[in-house]
Structures are given as C-alpha cells and as structure tokens.
Design a protein around this motif. Structure first.
Motif, PDB file in Angstrom:
ATOM      1  N   LEU A  73       0.816  -1.218   0.000  1.00 11.30           N
ATOM      2  CA  LEU A  73       0.000   0.000   0.000  1.00 11.30           C
ATOM      3  C   LEU A  73       0.849   1.268   0.000  1.00 11.30           C
ATOM      4  O   LEU A  73       0.680   2.141  -0.858  1.00 11.30           O
ATOM      5  N   THR A  74       1.773   1.360   0.993  1.00 11.54           N
ATOM      6  CA  THR A  74       2.433   2.647   1.220  1.00 11.54           C
ATOM      7  C   THR A  74       3.585   2.898   0.251  1.00 11.54           C
ATOM      8  O   THR A  74       3.908   4.041  -0.034  1.00 11.54           O
ATOM      9  N   GLU A  75       4.199   1.838  -0.267  1.00  8.58           N
ATOM     10  CA  GLU A  75       5.342   2.051  -1.165  1.00  8.58           C
ATOM     11  C   GLU A  75       4.979   1.909  -2.641  1.00  8.58           C
ATOM     12  O   GLU A  75       5.768   2.290  -3.513  1.00  8.58           O
ATOM     13  N   GLU A  89      -1.120   6.012  -7.035  1.00  6.21           N
ATOM     14  CA  GLU A  89      -2.403   6.731  -7.125  1.00  6.21           C
ATOM     15  C   GLU A  89      -2.199   8.236  -6.983  1.00  6.21           C
ATOM     16  O   GLU A  89      -2.771   9.032  -7.720  1.00  6.21           O
ATOM     17  N   GLN A  90      -1.376   8.638  -5.988  1.00  3.07           N
ATOM     18  CA  GLN A  90      -1.123  10.068  -5.783  1.00  3.07           C
ATOM     19  C   GLN A  90      -0.556  10.714  -7.048  1.00  3.07           C
ATOM     20  O   GLN A  90      -0.900  11.820  -7.414  1.00  3.07           O
ATOM     21  N   ARG A  91       0.319   9.968  -7.711  1.00  2.79           N
ATOM     22  CA  ARG A  91       1.002  10.512  -8.864  1.00  2.79           C
ATOM     23  C   ARG A  91       0.126  10.529 -10.115  1.00  2.79           C
ATOM     24  O   ARG A  91       0.197  11.465 -10.914  1.00  2.79           O
ATOM     25  N   SER A 107      -7.175  14.216  -2.571  1.00  7.01           N
ATOM     26  CA  SER A 107      -6.733  13.589  -3.829  1.00  7.01           C
ATOM     27  C   SER A 107      -6.894  14.620  -4.941  1.00  7.01           C
ATOM     28  O   SER A 107      -7.381  15.731  -4.708  1.00  7.01           O
ATOM     29  N   ALA A 108      -6.503  14.239  -6.141  1.00  2.00           N
ATOM     30  CA  ALA A 108      -6.707  15.126  -7.291  1.00  2.00           C
ATOM     31  C   ALA A 108      -8.195  15.416  -7.496  1.00  2.00           C
ATOM     32  O   ALA A 108      -8.570  16.419  -8.091  1.00  2.00           O
ATOM     33  N   TYR A 109      -9.043  14.543  -6.949  1.00  2.00           N
ATOM     34  CA  TYR A 109     -10.492  14.682  -7.149  1.00  2.00           C
ATOM     35  C   TYR A 109     -11.123  15.662  -6.157  1.00  2.00           C
ATOM     36  O   TYR A 109     -11.977  16.462  -6.540  1.00  2.00           O
TER      37      TYR A 109
END
Lengths: 443, 443
Positions: B90-92, B98-100, B158-160
C-alpha cells in the motif's frame, strides 16, 4: 550454422531455474526431443537453422506443468455429487460408482478425457494413482504425454485385483513392462496408511529400496485420519510410517493438511516430499496444509489437483493461483508463497518429488523439451508489469496456446493434436448416461 | 402470435429464483430491454415471433453476474506489486502510484479496461468505489453496462477532492446528474471507519436516510483495523458504526473478515449486507470471512472481486469458485456454501444489497434482460451431471459466450461489441509504461 529440429522464440522465457528469472526475447533450440540451447533470440538465430520456427511474440514460455497427484480416470465422475459431506460423498456416490463401473474401458476413457484436459491447460506430466494403470499409461502414450503411473496397493478388492498381494503382483508386472518407456515412469502408490495393512506397506518399502522408486501415498488428509490412527494404533499415521522406514526421500506425502511442528521438521530432515492439493482440500473441507511453513522448513512441496471428482478440474494454472492465495492467508503473510515459488512447485519441485528432475521441470539445455506457451495479449491480462506474477494471479488455462512434450507440439494454437476432443466428450457423455441412471436409483 | 425484440433459447436456464432450479430447453422473450416471458422453448415458439432468435443448445443461461465490490480504475495497477506485505504494498506502491497518476484520464482508461474484462467474463453490473466517479459512470454508459457508482468520502485529499466536505459535495452533484439514468445508480461510499471522521460518517447517514440509498464501506477488513479502533476509540469498528446508526439495511459491509458471533447476529438483526471478497482477502492475508456462518444467520452475503490490484482479476466465475471452496474449509463442512447458494451470492444477493433487485439479479419476467450464456460443450467440462455445479466448480470465464445488458448483446460469441479491446489494451500499456518507470525509480 547448426541445423536443429525446431526453434521456439518467445517474448518471455521463464526457465524456473534460476527461480524468478524472466528472460526477455529468448528462445530454445530443440533436437531429438531435447532442449539443446537456451539463449537470446538474436544469438539463437545466428547459431541455428531449422525448418520449424515458432515466433511467440506475445507469449511466456514455461516448463510444462507437472500435476503431482491425480486419479485421471475419475474425470468421468466430475460433478457426479457435489456439496455433500465427505463421508456421504464417498460412501453413497463415489465408491458405489467405482465398484459398479471401474474396468479397463472406464479407465481408458476417463484417462483420455483427463489427458486432453490437462494437455490443453499446459500440463505435460501427471502422477496418477488408480486401478488398471496400464490403461492410463497407454492413454498417455497414445497422446504423447508424459506420466508417472502408480502401482496401486489397497486392502479393498476391486475389478482390478483381489487384495494387496495381487495389487502388488500386477504392479510389478506393470513396472517390468514400462520401466524403460521414454514417457512412462512406474512408481509405488499404496493408497494410505489406514487402507493398507502394515505388512504390505513394509513390502512396498522393501521393493522401493530395491528399485529406488518413489512412494506416492495419501498422508494426513483429514483430522479423522489422525484420530482413527490414534484410536487404533495409539500413534499418528506419520509416526507409524516413520517406524516402518517409509519417511525418506522416496516419500511423496499427498495432502498433509494435519501437521504438527515436529512433523514438519521430521519431513524436512528425512528429505520427504509433500504434494499440496489445495482445491481438493478446500472442497472436501479436509483442512489447511501449512504450505509456507513446509517450504520454509526446507520440505520440497509440489502441487496436484487430485481427481476431477473433488476439484472439479485438472487445471494446474488455477491450482497455482489457489496455492499462492491460500498459502498467504494460512501463513497470515501476504509475502508468503510468491508467484515464482508456486510456479516452481508446479514444475521443478514436482519433477524432484517424482525423481525425474534430470529429465524435466525447468527449461535447461539437456532436459526434455516439455514446454507450455501462454499468450498474454488479452484484455484481462492488461497491462503487464510482471509476466511471472501474471501467470499465477491473472492467467486462466485458456490462455495456454501451445504445449510440447519431448519436442512434439501436442497443443497448437489452442487445439489438441493427439487427443480427439469430440470423441473424448462423446465417450464421457456415454459413461455419464450409464452412471447417472444408476446413481439416481441408488440415492 | 406476439412479436418481441428477441428470443433466446438455451439447453439450460438457471433463473436463480427459485434457488437451485435448472430448467431444461427453456427460453426467454425480451421486449424493450426487459424479460417478458420465461417458458419451455416449445411454448415460447408457439407464443412469440421475433427477428432476433438465438439457439444456445449447449449453453447454460444465467442472470448476469454482479460484482458487488470493485475499484475499476485500479485495473491499470494490475500486478504492479505482488507478493509484498500489505503495508509495503500500500504505502510504497499503490498509494504513491495513485497520488502521482490518478486523474480523469486514468480513471476513464482504467474503468474501460475493467468494463471490457468484466463483460467478457459474464459480469453485467458492478459496484464501484473510486475517485472521479463520473468517468467510471461514463465508461459504463459508453459500453452499455450497468453500474452502481459510489460517492466516495475519505479524509485523504486527492486530485479529485480536497477533503470530506468536497468529496460529499461532488458526490451529491454526481447523484443529481445520474439519479434517473437507466444504467447508473449512485450510492454512498465512505471508504472505511478508520479513514472517514465521525462527523462525515454521520453526515453520510443523514443523506442516506433522506435519499434512501445504500452505503458501501470497507468494514473489518483486517485484524489491524480492529486493534487500531480498540486503541483509538476503545471499541470495535462495527460498534462505532452501530452507535452512529449506520448498521441498517442500507449498509454493505465489505470484507468482514473479523467478526465475533455477536457481530454476526447484530448484522443479521439489522438487515445489513456483507460483501465477501475471498480472493482479495487471501492475497492480502487479511483473514477469513465466516461466509457460511453469516449466511446461516440470515445475513445477505454478496460477492465482489475487489480491485485487480489485489486479486488480480475481475473474474466473478473464479470468485464464485473460490467462495464456494473456501467457505467449506472455513466452516469445516463440505456441504457449506453449495453451488446454488454461491451463484445466488453473485447475482440476486448482490442486487438486493445494492437495492436493485426490482431490476436485476434473476431471470424473471418484468426484470431487465441482463443475462450471460456459458458454453458447456468443452473437454474440460465433460461429462455434465449438473450444469449448475459445473458453473461453479469447473467453468472458467472463457466459457462465457454471450452477455446481454438490458437486452443488448454486449458480448457475442466471445467478442466484445461495445468495448474496443485492442484500444483498451493499448491504453493500458501506455499507462503501464509511465507508472512502471516511476515505480522502479521510487523503490
């Protein structure tokens, strides 16, 4: 330029040895049924010419899968009786059907059906335990498939043999006839510690020592097997086997869902093998094999489907997936049983357990050209970050495009070349119509 | 003779209601996207004429499968990072990717890929939770597929959306736009009890009461979630939700691998629904959902695949099989979760959980013609004692030949008619090339 029988180039070659390797744009050269070279396609093309060249530019090429535990002929009973408690299933459906129907023709038809299914799904070798082993061996030879065939021993009489002595006698005759066959390898298959009396198990051990052959046996399949043994003998089955000298590098312990820590250590120390059959264990609610713990302890773990009557398929790609998923959950560790390890279980570990790793189980020069190609160019397989993990977590057996055994192309672009599919389905329906009529009467 | 849009005849029709029924040589009449009759083929032919008649003489016709929990766009991350411990994964890998990358284009491309895969495998409706829900809704509408689309709420920006208030605001705008769409049904999707603050969960409950809409939420997915809640709040997540008034017939509790007996009783008493995602739970080693105990207690259990990043497919035929097999082993009862029940979980139970059982979930006159046909004439499906148990224990998704949503033939003889497969694969590879480059840099 050297001339060879055939060249197969693939987008990815996954040789299994070394574990985890994914070779891009590699190929193999095949001569007289054997792999003679594995190299980048460009190099291969500069070294060899051949009249038979395949370019599998969207495919992964892997060693043919090895199904290390089956009862092939029982494919005729696929789906005869599902969703029943184990003993009802066995005593009211499977055993009566076997008593009534098993004979040479049943075994030949069921084995042919199983062989067609397995080849179509990328399986190039299976390890079988059933009555009339010669029929299964002949069906495999007719199809050009490799098979390890058990000399079954069980207390219960059948149409095949009247008791343990005759089972053993017939098994040894079978061994004599097939021991030098290029595709067939006979091994010992006493059914289980609770269905074969000690004197015969000991006899099997003696023959196994003499002939240096593996012993394929159901061991610790259910909790009932353990409690039955404790009641009758005051000890667990594995301990009884150990006292008879059967826990050795020759032993393939099938199922092994009930294991204490000391038993795992003992199996590792003895160099015994475990054949994990996760889907059968789940469907019959037999228990959970501690596959990751066995693997960590150094036990060689192979994979099998068990029969289509308790699975209900002979799909080793599906079995790899179930083994990888279930292994993580049972170990409570998402990193347990990674894709590369489960592919090894379904190939090289099987070959090691069966004593045929000099011949098959990996893509290495000198080994037989037993291979399967999987077409990864599908919407359900997109995108492709890692073809090896895709094989385990996303692929279905229908993605298998080509299969070779000893260099012969037995499945070509999804079509069986040596098994008559229409005839196999027709035969299966013939047997079903007979068996279903009787089964509905008896229930 | 009445004229109808189309007639579909099948060797077997499995209507799901009544449970377990297998109707031989039956067919359905379809008019304006709805099933208007279900009857023996001979009767149907004497009542109706149509310019569109299909004769599926080796097939089973079933209600279209309902995937009750997905994150469709994440199909672009299929196989990005496998065999890792949950938090590393999840974290790596997943969260940084997703963030990118997550934006309108990512969600549209990923959803289209997922929709193509699901339709091809007999899925006619999915329940989605993700960012940019309008993109997923539009992808479904473009393909003619039915979808229940979540109004996501989560603390994490998020971007949303920048935070819970904006998520809710955008969700309600989405609801207003799509609430009367014939194919799209908006519902609430707060992410989980530990990722959405209480004030927003309470707000969601208020809106859900007002609009009479289901609430789709991850609940009791892992043991860590329970211990985290005990540490932070002194109570288990389900109790917190209950105190907020969220445990009701509107709740779809996704995963539910960690349940005490009293919690099972409470879910049953409240009329809440559980969505069981066995393959994701296994792959992430999250735990074992007590599916048979929930079912016996009267809880409505539906099935979902979760995202292709933790499965790694959106194959509901495979998911049924895993649910049936695993359910038996977890209950230690080979008769638990029979084939007829798991097929109901994958169809009518899903429709009930999502509040759309007036529209879909079974083959009944008056319902939408959301259907899937499975060709059982294959060597790996022979012989056929019981087509219903074959669907669960032997079939692969590649045996699905045809799929209809609201009477439209979206898959015909294995080919997608509304999703451009080549383009979807190309788009997926484009995203992979971007994501993989970044992922390998960051690790």
């Amino acid at each position: 330029m050297e001339r060879v029988d055939s060249l197969i180039h693939a987008r990815w070659v996954i040789p299994v040895e070394p574990e985890g390797a994914v070779l891009e744009n590699f190929g193999v050269a095949i001569e007289a049924g054997r792999i003679v070279d594995l190299a980048p396609s460009a190099e291969l093309n500069s070294r060899y010419t051949s009249g038979q060249v395949r370019n599998l530019d969207q495919h992964a090429l892997i060693p043919g899968l090895i199904n290390s535990h089956t009862h092939a002929a029982m494919t005729l009973l696929r789906g005869l009786a599902d969703d029943l408690p184990l003993m009802t299933w066995l005593t009211e459906h499977i055993w009566p059907a076997e008593q009534r129907w098993v004979g040479e023709e049943f075994v030949r038809a069921g084995s042919t059906l199983a062989i067609g299914e397995m080849l179509r799904g990328g399986v190039t070798c299976f390890n079988d335990m059933y009555f009339f082993p010669e029929q299964t061996a002949q069906a495999a030879k007719d199809a050009g498939m490799r098979a390890v065939i058990g000399m079954i021993v069980i207390n219960v009489p059948s149409a095949y043999a009247s008791g343990p002595q005759e089972y053993l006698h017939k098994g040894l005759e079978f061994h004599d006839k097939y021991k030098d066959d290029p595709l067939i390898r006979p091994i010992f298959s006493p059914h289980a510690p609770y269905t074969v009396d000690e004197q015969w198990l000991t006899q099997v051990r003696t023959y196994s020592d003499e002939l240096q052959l593996p012993i394929h046996m159901h061991v610790h399949e259910t909790a009932d097997e353990i409690s039955g043994s404790l009641d009758q003998h005051g000890k667990r089955p594995l301990q009884r086997l150990d006292e008879m000298g059967l826990v050795s590098p020759h032993l393939l312990a099938i199922h092994a869902t009930q294991l204490e820590e000391a038993e795992i250590e003992r199996l590792a120390e003895a160099g015994a093998h475990v054949v994990h059959c996760p889907e059968s264990n789940l469907k019959l609610a037999s228990g959970f094999c501690p596959s990751a713990a066995l693997d960590e302890a150094g036990v060689n773990v192979a994979l099998g489907t068990d029969s289509a009557a308790s699975n209900n398929d002979l799909d080793m790609i599906g079995e790899m997936r179930t083994a990888a998923l279930l292994g993580k959950a049972v170990a409570a560790n998402a990193a347990a049983i990674p894709a590369s390890r489960v592919l090894r279980m379904a190939t090289l570990n099987g070959a090691q357990a069966l004593g045929i790793d000099d011949l098959v189980g990996s893509i290495e020069p000198g080994k037989q050209a037993d291979l399967a190609a999987i077409n990864l160019n599908e919407i359900e397989l997109s995108p492709i970050y890692n073809p090896l993990s895709h094989l385990v977590y996303a692929t279905n057996r229908q993605h298998v495009s080509d299969v070779w055994v000893a260099g012969k192309n037995l499945v070509r672009e999804g079509r069986l070349s040596t098994v008559d599919k229409t005839q196999a389905i027709k035969q299966a329906e013939y047997w079903r119509s007979q068996i279903a009529a009787e089964n509905s009467k008896s229930v």
